[in-house]
Design a protein around this motif. Structure first.
Motif, PDB file in Angstrom:
ATOM      1  N   UNK A  44       0.812  -1.218   0.000  1.00 51.07           N
ATOM      2  CA  UNK A  44       0.000   0.000   0.000  1.00 51.07           C
ATOM      3  C   UNK A  44       0.848   1.272   0.000  1.00 51.07           C
ATOM      4  N   UNK A  45       2.160   1.166   0.110  1.00 47.38           N
ATOM      5  CA  UNK A  45       3.005   2.358   0.014  1.00 47.38           C
ATOM      6  C   UNK A  45       2.929   2.917  -1.406  1.00 47.38           C
ATOM      7  N   UNK A  46       2.755   4.229  -1.512  1.00 44.81           N
ATOM      8  CA  UNK A  46       2.501   4.836  -2.821  1.00 44.81           C
ATOM      9  C   UNK A  46       3.668   4.647  -3.772  1.00 44.81           C
ATOM     10  N   UNK A  47       4.899   4.743  -3.278  1.00 44.38           N
ATOM     11  CA  UNK A  47       6.051   4.621  -4.168  1.00 44.38           C
ATOM     12  C   UNK A  47       6.259   3.200  -4.665  1.00 44.38           C
ATOM     13  N   UNK A  48       5.617   2.203  -4.020  1.00 43.72           N
ATOM     14  CA  UNK A  48       5.809   0.808  -4.419  1.00 43.72           C
ATOM     15  C   UNK A  48       4.644   0.265  -5.250  1.00 43.72           C
ATOM     16  N   UNK A  49       3.614   1.068  -5.470  1.00 38.28           N
ATOM     17  CA  UNK A  49       2.432   0.542  -6.150  1.00 38.28           C
ATOM     18  C   UNK A  49       2.746   0.077  -7.564  1.00 38.28           C
ATOM     19  N   UNK A  50       3.628   0.770  -8.274  1.00 41.99           N
ATOM     20  CA  UNK A  50       3.965   0.373  -9.639  1.00 41.99           C
ATOM     21  C   UNK A  50       4.758  -0.931  -9.640  1.00 41.99           C
ATOM     22  N   UNK A  51       5.718  -1.035  -8.706  1.00 46.75           N
ATOM     23  CA  UNK A  51       6.506  -2.263  -8.636  1.00 46.75           C
ATOM     24  C   UNK A  51       5.640  -3.458  -8.246  1.00 46.75           C
ATOM     25  N   UNK A  52       4.686  -3.251  -7.329  1.00 46.10           N
ATOM     26  CA  UNK A  52       3.793  -4.330  -6.929  1.00 46.10           C
ATOM     27  C   UNK A  52       2.920  -4.765  -8.096  1.00 46.10           C
ATOM     28  N   UNK A  53       2.467  -3.807  -8.920  1.00 43.54           N
ATOM     29  CA  UNK A  53       1.645  -4.153 -10.084  1.00 43.54           C
ATOM     30  C   UNK A  53       2.432  -4.998 -11.078  1.00 43.54           C
ATOM     31  N   UNK A  54       3.718  -4.695 -11.270  1.00 42.79           N
ATOM     32  CA  UNK A  54       4.519  -5.488 -12.212  1.00 42.79           C
ATOM     33  C   UNK A  54       4.806  -6.884 -11.670  1.00 42.79           C
ATOM     34  N   UNK A 111       0.806  -8.420 -10.883  1.00 37.80           N
ATOM     35  CA  UNK A 111      -0.232  -8.244 -11.891  1.00 37.80           C
ATOM     36  C   UNK A 111      -1.483  -7.600 -11.354  1.00 37.80           C
ATOM     37  N   UNK A 112      -1.479  -7.162 -10.105  1.00 36.27           N
ATOM     38  CA  UNK A 112      -2.635  -6.524  -9.462  1.00 36.27           C
ATOM     39  C   UNK A 112      -2.227  -5.110  -9.059  1.00 36.27           C
ATOM     40  N   UNK A 113      -2.987  -4.108  -9.520  1.00 31.17           N
ATOM     41  CA  UNK A 113      -2.709  -2.721  -9.157  1.00 31.17           C
ATOM     42  C   UNK A 113      -3.473  -2.364  -7.882  1.00 31.17           C
TER      43      UNK A 113
END
Length: 886
Positions: free
Chosen positions: A146-156, A159-161
């Motif tokens: 849920x950290x904003x700076x990690x949301x893109x890395x978590x999506x990659x 596969x879930x944004x």
């Protein structure tokens, strides 16, 4: 010389000082749901409750788990608030009840939770901020994804944004972070046992998010973020306590923000790089006047500000040079840029931004950020207000018209010179439509010139070397004009837009400066804000808080249109904005369900007021240019309101000073003019009481006459005071009737002669018209003027009362041959309690006679003035009273 003792780092001490007075924040951080964050928080809370601490459960999400419900145990629970939304009642955390209860420790589960519409804040982490400001210690839970700076890395990775995010600064400002960690295999086993989700949900989660590889990656993120936090805590402790140790290497990260969809991804990646390096972050956006805008960089810049970056916007024509110059000026070591989607020609020639920086930025570490996952390709930008086909149709038409002109001059002008007229459509197409259309015009112009005018005609053959040179020169000049003129056209349009913006700011400054009072000023601000936003606007000023309250009450003082006023729900957002001095309402993070948005007008002295904007239902927020214009309006309006407030304070100060001067003069006059007659009266009465029988009849009569005279003097003085009060309060209402000025002058002169024992000369040779005056007020004016003249003319002086006709006006002149009045005192002789200086002495009296004369004359519609000197020897005073004739 011995070494100086180590001193604590001021920045570390300042960080500690900022935390004083705020409630602590403890975050139980996990890699994924089910690791035991809530259970550990509840266990620690039960231990603190057993130790006597005031612990309260604000909200704990059990998700139907019996063991979580049992873990709450004897902990007191705050009742939830019920919020009506779309026909159903939603239960949410009751922020107001928690603030009123004010426990020592408050438990709030799921920090990234989104509150129901209608709540004060859209996010739970914003509730936590307000609780901490109130001095309440908060314990909360959060997963690392849920950290904003990690949301893109978590999506990659997964596969879930993640839709619900928390700004990184919230975790960075936490006082304690406790990592709750278990191996991925054990977490998967918990999932299979149904201890996290229901069986049907668990099977889907195991096939998607809860795969062992995903959990391992998330676990690594949580461990790294916790390690970074521990390192920051250790470093802060060492600095605050002057303990020698390793220091940062001085890295600085610069994110290059464009106007493309990948800009926000660049910001998040740069934030992650900066956190890994423990380095400050700078977000830079460069506007190119010669380039077509490709979008709005505003959202990316605002995201950078929320993530704690310093933002800066510059204007430059050469993008790589400006980037490198600014990077060197700011001592940046890492440059983070997006790959973007450059055109095929730039990729083929190696002129993309990344390629140029790779060649020229040898002193920097370059980070290339891939495009965001599933990012849609943006539509092609619209370069002009006209349709795209207009340029392609108009360019051949311009060339055809020029060809017709050339045919008209054929045979008169040499064929080589005819080629010059084709430069006109080239320049026109480049300026109006761009360099591509300019190049098209150059190609068509060359073909027409060659086919129709160069020998051999009606072929595309070029006969001689002279024609070859001419054609080459013409082609080069035409292409150069097409490129440079197109860029010049865009520069001119951009400069014109900036000039229009500056002109509006200047006009606004002039309008705000010319406002007559605060009412005109706030109305001008409301009208300008409505014009910029294209929506109803209002300006709210703040009333002082009522007794027993600390919150100022915002009140609408101007609106455009006049009936545009916020409803009661929106006024709650206005009160929040006034209390916290931050924007609130629609389009913000606070009370976004309100119909209005309120922006504060801040000054160095505090909050000058609020600007309210009402957006239509579903309306989009302001674009970047309008938002910047509105920010400029807020700054100028705040300064203008502060200036108006200072002017009002100055006027009030001057009024207080004038009142104080009058009070002092009154007290001085009371002390003098009351003391003298009272002393005489008391002395006469005391003499009569103690020695009355031994005194002769003449002596007793003289003492009684003195007491009577002083009593009349005292009565006259008090009457003057009462008259002055009546005049100042506008309580004098003249009774109009026809008055014979000659008769009134004779009566006043006779009375003054009897009172002073000296004659008053009368000059009634010219009888003016009979005006409509109040006889009693006129008699009092003449009595005061004659008494004043006889008093100040001296024992040997003479006084003349004269009537005159001055056009349609009737004039009464009282003149004496005394020492006169100083020139600098002439404008003040009619002020209350002012006594003019006559030669070497101050005139006797209360200083009210002439002030009463002026008030009475003005009440009857006349004028009065003083003239001095009136003789060639520099002596004498003349008082002139003028009334309108009948």
């Amino acid at each position: 010389m011995p070494d100086e003792p180590a001193r604590p780092d001021p920045e570390a001490l300042l960080a500690m000082a900022r935390r004083e007075g705020r409630g602590r924040l403890k975050v139980f951080l996990g890699a994924a749901p089910g690791v035991g964050k809530t259970m550990e928080m509840l266990a620690e809370a039960r231990r603190r409750l057993a130790g006597g601490a005031d612990v309260l459960v604000g909200i704990v999400e059990t998700h139907g788990r019996a063991e979580t419900q049992a873990a709450i145990g004897a902990l007191p629970i705050l009742p939830r608030a019920r919020i009506a939304y779309r026909g159903q009642a939603l239960e949410e955390f009751d922020l107001d009840a928690a603030l009123a209860r004010h426990p020592r420790i408050l438990l709030l589960d799921e920090l990234a939770h989104s509150n129901a519409p209608g709540s004060r804040h859209p996010k739970r982490w914003q509730d936590v901020e307000e609780l901490r400001e109130a001095g309440i210690e908060v314990w909360t839970t959060m997963n690392v994804q849920h950290l904003e700076s990690l949301s893109e890395a978590v999506a990659r990775i997964t596969g879930v944004r993640v839709a619900e995010t928390v700004p990184d600064r919230v975790l960075a400002e936490a006082d304690a972070v406790e990592l709750i960690d278990i191996p991925p295999a054990e977490l998967i086993e918990r999932m299979r046992q149904g201890r996290i989700y229901r069986p049907d949900q668990a099977s889907r989660a195991l096939q998607g998010f809860f795969r062992e590889g995903n959990l391992a990656a998330l676990r690594e993120m949580a461990l790294r973020r916790t390690a970074d936090r521990v390192d920051a805590d250790v470093t802060g402790y060492m600095r605050a306590n002057a303990i020698a140790g390793p220091w940062p290497a001085g890295d600085r990260v610069m994110a290059l923000i464009g106007a493309d969809p990948s800009a926000e991804t660049v910001v998040r990646e740069a934030r992650r790089v900066a956190d890994a390096l423990k380095a400050p972050l700078l977000a830079l956006h460069i506007e190119q006047p010669t380039a077509d805008p490709g979008g709005d960089p505003g959202p990316a810049l605002r995201l950078a500000e929320r993530l704690g970056a310093e933002t800066e916007t510059l204007a430059a024509a050469d993008l790589p040079t400006a980037i490198l110059r600014q990077a060197r000026a700011r001592n940046a070591t890492h440059l983070v840029i997006g790959r973007g989607r450059p055109g095929w020609w730039r990729r083929l020639t190696g002129r993309t931004l990344s390629a140029v920086l790779l060649r020229r930025a040898g002193d920097f570490t370059l980070h290339l950020v891939p495009e965001p996952a599933a990012a849609p390709r943006p539509p092609p930008p619209e370069h002009r207000a006209l349709p795209a086909w207009t340029g392609w149709a108009a360019t051949p038409l311009l060339v055809a018209l020029t060809t017709l002109v050339g045919l008209g001059f054929d045979g008169v002008v040499p064929e080589g010179a005819l080629g010059m007229i084709y430069l006109v459509p080239i320049v026109a197409a480049a300026v109006a439509f761009g360099p591509v259309q300019g190049a098209l015009a150059a190609a068509l112009s060359f073909l027409c010139w060659n086919f129709l005018f160069l020998p051999p005609r009606y072929t595309l053959t070029i006969a001689g070397p002279q024609d070859v040179v001419g054609v080459v020169v013409f082609a080069l000049v035409a292409l150069l004009l097409a490129g440079t003129t197109g860029g010049l056209g865009r520069s001119v349009r951009a400069a014109r837009a900036r000039m229009l913006g500056l002109r509006r700011l200047v006009e606004l400054s002039r309008r705000l400066g010319a406002a007559g009072d605060k009412g005109d000023l706030v109305q001008a601000v409301a009208e300008e804000a409505s014009r910029i936003a294209g929506a109803p606007a209002c300006v709210l000023l703040l009333l002082p808080p009522l007794p027993g309250e600390t919150v100022p009450e915002p009140v609408v003082r101007a609106a455009t249109p006049v009936d545009a006023e916020p409803d009661e729900a929106s006024m709650a957002a206005a009160r929040w904005a006034a209390t916290h001095r931050r924007a609130a309402g629609r389009g913000t993070d606070t009370l976004p369900a309100a119909a209005w948005q309120f922006r504060p007008m801040r000054t160095a002295r505090g909050l000058a007021g609020l600007l309210g904007l009402r957006a239509p239902p579903g309306g989009s927020p302001l674009d970047g240019e309008a938002d910047r214009a509105l920010d400029a309006l807020l700054d100028q309006a705040a300064v203008a309101l502060e200036r108006a407030e200072l002017m009002e304070e100055r006027a009030r100060g001057e009024a207080r000073a004038e009142t104080e001067a009058l009070r002092t003069a009154l007290l001085t006059s009371l002390g003098h003019d009351l003391k003298t007659p009272l002393t005489s009266i008391r002395g006469a009465i005391a003499t009569l009481r103690t020695s009355g029988a031994a005194l002769s009849e003449a002596t007793r009569a003289d003492l009684l006459a003195a007491a009577e005279e002083e009593t009349e003097r005292l009565s006259r003085w008090i009457a003057n005071i009462l008259d002055m009060v009546r005049i100042e309060n506008h309580q004098v209402t003249p009774r109009r009737e026809m008055v014979d000025l000659a008769e009134a002058a004779e009566t006043a002169a006779a009375r003054a002669t009897r009172a002073h024992g000296r004659p008053v000369a009368l000059d009634l040779g010219v009888r003016p018209a009979v005006p409509r005056l109040d006889p009693a007020l006129l008699d009092q004016v003449l009595a005061n003027l004659l008494d004043n003249a006889l008093k100040f003319a001296g024992p040997e002086g003479s006084v003349t009362l004269r009537l005159a006709r001055e056009g349609p006006e009737a004039a009464i002149v009282v003149e004496d041959d005394g020492p006169g009045i100083k020139r600098e005192d002439l404008q003040r002789v009619f002020d209350p309690f002012f006594r003019a200086t006559r030669t070497d002495r101050v005139a006797a009296g209360s200083g009210l006679g002439l002030a009463i004369c002026r008030g009475l004359v003005h009440a009857m519609g006349g004028r009065i003035l003083a003239e001095s000197p009136v003789t060639a020897e520099g002596r004498g005073t003349r008082m002139v009273v003028r009334f309108p004739g009948a």
